[in-house]
Design a protein around this motif. Structure first.
Motif, PDB file in Angstrom:
ATOM      1  N   MET A 104      -4.289 -34.870  18.016  1.00 11.15           N
ATOM      2  CA  MET A 104      -2.986 -34.933  18.049  1.00 11.15           C
ATOM      3  C   MET A 104      -2.543 -36.448  17.328  1.00 11.15           C
ATOM      4  O   MET A 104      -1.366 -36.696  16.736  1.00 11.15           O
ATOM      5  N   GLU A 105      -3.530 -37.422  16.990  1.00 12.56           N
ATOM      6  CA  GLU A 105      -3.333 -38.514  16.511  1.00 12.56           C
ATOM      7  C   GLU A 105      -3.137 -38.033  14.958  1.00 12.56           C
ATOM      8  O   GLU A 105      -2.380 -38.982  14.376  1.00 12.56           O
ATOM      9  N   PHE A 106      -3.405 -37.193  14.379  1.00 11.24           N
ATOM     10  CA  PHE A 106      -3.355 -36.810  12.911  1.00 11.24           C
ATOM     11  C   PHE A 106      -1.829 -36.699  12.610  1.00 11.24           C
ATOM     12  O   PHE A 106      -1.498 -36.046  11.785  1.00 11.24           O
ATOM     13  N   ALA A 125       0.625 -26.588   3.882  1.00 12.44           N
ATOM     14  CA  ALA A 125      -0.543 -27.410   4.347  1.00 12.44           C
ATOM     15  C   ALA A 125      -0.102 -28.184   5.414  1.00 12.44           C
ATOM     16  O   ALA A 125      -0.941 -28.038   6.320  1.00 12.44           O
ATOM     17  N   ALA A 126       1.114 -28.894   5.180  1.00 14.73           N
ATOM     18  CA  ALA A 126       1.576 -29.619   6.477  1.00 14.73           C
ATOM     19  C   ALA A 126       1.581 -28.771   7.667  1.00 14.73           C
ATOM     20  O   ALA A 126       1.513 -29.250   8.923  1.00 14.73           O
ATOM     21  N   PHE A 127       2.328 -27.552   7.717  1.00 19.35           N
ATOM     22  CA  PHE A 127       2.700 -26.605   8.568  1.00 19.35           C
ATOM     23  C   PHE A 127       1.580 -26.218   9.551  1.00 19.35           C
ATOM     24  O   PHE A 127       1.200 -26.257  10.700  1.00 19.35           O
ATOM     25  N   GLY A 132      -2.306 -26.505  13.665  1.00 16.50           N
ATOM     26  CA  GLY A 132      -3.661 -26.844  14.200  1.00 16.50           C
ATOM     27  C   GLY A 132      -3.599 -28.097  15.376  1.00 16.50           C
ATOM     28  O   GLY A 132      -4.419 -27.771  16.227  1.00 16.50           O
ATOM     29  N   VAL A 133      -2.899 -28.969  15.100  1.00 14.54           N
ATOM     30  CA  VAL A 133      -2.709 -30.265  15.911  1.00 14.54           C
ATOM     31  C   VAL A 133      -2.120 -29.418  17.298  1.00 14.54           C
ATOM     32  O   VAL A 133      -2.782 -29.820  18.465  1.00 14.54           O
ATOM     33  N   VAL A 134      -1.385 -28.734  17.213  1.00 18.87           N
ATOM     34  CA  VAL A 134      -0.466 -27.959  18.503  1.00 18.87           C
ATOM     35  C   VAL A 134      -1.456 -27.284  19.119  1.00 18.87           C
ATOM     36  O   VAL A 134      -1.592 -27.407  20.292  1.00 18.87           O
ATOM     37  N   ALA A 135      -2.288 -26.418  18.368  1.00 17.68           N
ATOM     38  CA  ALA A 135      -3.260 -25.625  19.231  1.00 17.68           C
ATOM     39  C   ALA A 135      -4.148 -26.531  19.961  1.00 17.68           C
ATOM     40  O   ALA A 135      -4.649 -26.121  21.007  1.00 17.68           O
ATOM     41  N   ILE A 136      -4.702 -27.451  19.246  1.00 13.63           N
ATOM     42  CA  ILE A 136      -5.858 -28.218  19.839  1.00 13.63           C
ATOM     43  C   ILE A 136      -5.333 -28.968  20.844  1.00 13.63           C
ATOM     44  O   ILE A 136      -5.840 -29.172  22.128  1.00 13.63           O
ATOM     45  N   GLY A 137      -4.039 -29.670  20.589  1.00 14.62           N
ATOM     46  CA  GLY A 137      -3.806 -30.736  21.489  1.00 14.62           C
ATOM     47  C   GLY A 137      -2.660 -30.091  22.457  1.00 14.62           C
ATOM     48  O   GLY A 137      -2.223 -31.003  23.575  1.00 14.62           O
ATOM     49  N   GLY A 138      -2.025 -29.089  22.383  1.00 12.89           N
ATOM     50  CA  GLY A 138      -0.996 -28.495  23.261  1.00 12.89           C
ATOM     51  C   GLY A 138      -1.474 -27.412  24.116  1.00 12.89           C
ATOM     52  O   GLY A 138      -1.906 -27.519  25.295  1.00 12.89           O
ATOM     53  N   LEU A 139      -2.087 -26.499  23.581  1.00  8.17           N
ATOM     54  CA  LEU A 139      -2.218 -25.045  24.239  1.00  8.17           C
ATOM     55  C   LEU A 139      -3.779 -25.187  24.637  1.00  8.17           C
ATOM     56  O   LEU A 139      -4.178 -24.512  25.341  1.00  8.17           O
ATOM     57  N   LEU A 270      -9.473 -22.987  17.232  1.00  9.52           N
ATOM     58  CA  LEU A 270      -8.573 -22.259  16.218  1.00  9.52           C
ATOM     59  C   LEU A 270      -7.767 -23.407  15.487  1.00  9.52           C
ATOM     60  O   LEU A 270      -7.661 -23.407  14.448  1.00  9.52           O
ATOM     61  N   GLY A 271      -7.355 -24.513  16.387  1.00 11.91           N
ATOM     62  CA  GLY A 271      -6.867 -25.559  15.576  1.00 11.91           C
ATOM     63  C   GLY A 271      -7.640 -26.097  14.450  1.00 11.91           C
ATOM     64  O   GLY A 271      -7.105 -26.450  13.618  1.00 11.91           O
TER      65      GLY A 271
END
Length: 305
Positions: A104-106, A125-127, A132-139, A270-271
């Motif tokens: 999430m820091e990314f 790439a940014a999307f 990936g950040v959402v998958a790791i940090g949210g879901l 997955l993230g």
């Protein structure tokens, strides 16, 4: 002794040095988590940066470089952004697993890349990186956990501090050595915040075993990554550097599993895949924007996040 060590490290392949730097940095963060029950996370982060600054200053001897008063002010501002990033990050990993917090820091450097990128490939790439950040940090996290919201807020503040750190780092990157700037910035920012952070840090300052862990964290999270990256950057392309550095969330997840027994979820894995694909796309572009981003990442790693 140091010359022999440097000669030995110079024969180590650059990718191994970069991966080793990431593993060292996040193993330091994992060890820091172990003492959060005895010392406030922010105080641990302050001591880590301050101690690293003192060690780096003793090594680099920046007073021999002939820095001006303006140089010291710029380094102090840079150091304050760095120490803020560290304090908010340590506060976030007091509530969140190490891997998700790092991911999430990314959002900070991803936001900088989106704003500065041109064409559709950097946007793609940014999307993917953001997904990936959402998958790791949210879901991948339990939103019902009482620590979710505080951890999310601290991680968000850390991302903002990271973006500011990148922007400030660019101002001084062309003026002097990155390591020298980190050394002066860490020492000055630690000194500036000492009136506010010394009292929360008293448990570590009065108990040798706690202080020993803090020194270990400073060495693992700042000194070793700084040294490894300084050696590796002379022998690797900017694109390859970006590729290896963007795998930092994977390194943090690995250290979280080994040291803290924080098992990643499928969403977190997955993230990591999404972030890796995003950086793979970005690394194929040899544009000026990629060179700038690689330089920003290089300066970031020299700061120890």
């Amino acid at each position: 002794m140091l010359s022999h060590l440097r000669a030995l490290l110079s024969r180590v392949p650059a990718p191994i040095l970069i991966v080793g730097a990431a593993l060292s940095a996040y193993s330091g963060a994992a060890f820091a988590v172990l003492i959060f029950g005895a010392v406030q996370p922010g105080a641990v982060a302050w001591m880590r940066v301050f101690i690293a600054g003192i060690i780096l200053c003793a090594w680099r001897r920046p007073w021999h470089v002939g820095l001006s008063a303006k140089d010291f002010v710029e380094s102090a501002c840079f150091g304050l952004a760095l120490i803020t990033m560290n304090i908010t990050f340590f506060e976030s990993i007091a509530y969140l697993p190490l891997g998700p917090a790092v991911s999430m820091e990314f959002i900070g450097p991803v936001a900088v890349a989106v704003i500065r990128g041109r064409g559709w490939l950097p946007r793609l790439a940014a999307f993917l990186a953001l997904a990936g950040v959402v998958a790791i940090g949210g879901l991948g996290l339990d939103t019902n956990d009482p620590g979710f919201i505080p951890g999310l807020k601290w991680a968000g503040l850390s991302a903002v501090a990271w973006a500011v750190y990148i922007l400030l780092g660019q101002r001084v990157a062309s003026k002097r050595s990155g390591i020298t700037n980190v050394a002066v910035g860490c020492a000055l920012s630690g000194l500036i915040l000492s009136p506010f952070m010394a009292q929360p840090a008293l448990p570590a300052l009065t108990q040798p075993w706690l202080l020993g862990i803090v020194v270990l964290v400073a060495v693992l999270s700042t000194i070793i990554p700084c040294s490894f990256e300084a050696l590796a950057m002379h022998r690797i392309s900017a694109a390859d550097f970006s590729l290896f550095t963007a795998l930092s969330p994977a390194s943090s997840l690995l250290m979280g599993v080994i040291i803290l027994w924080q098992i990643p979820t499928l969403w977190q894995i997955l993230g990591l895949v999404l972030i890796s694909v995003a950086v793979g796309i970005a690394s194929k572009e040899s544009s000026k924007e990629d060179e700038i981003l690689a330089k920003e990442v290089r300066e970031l790693v020299e700061g120890g996040s």
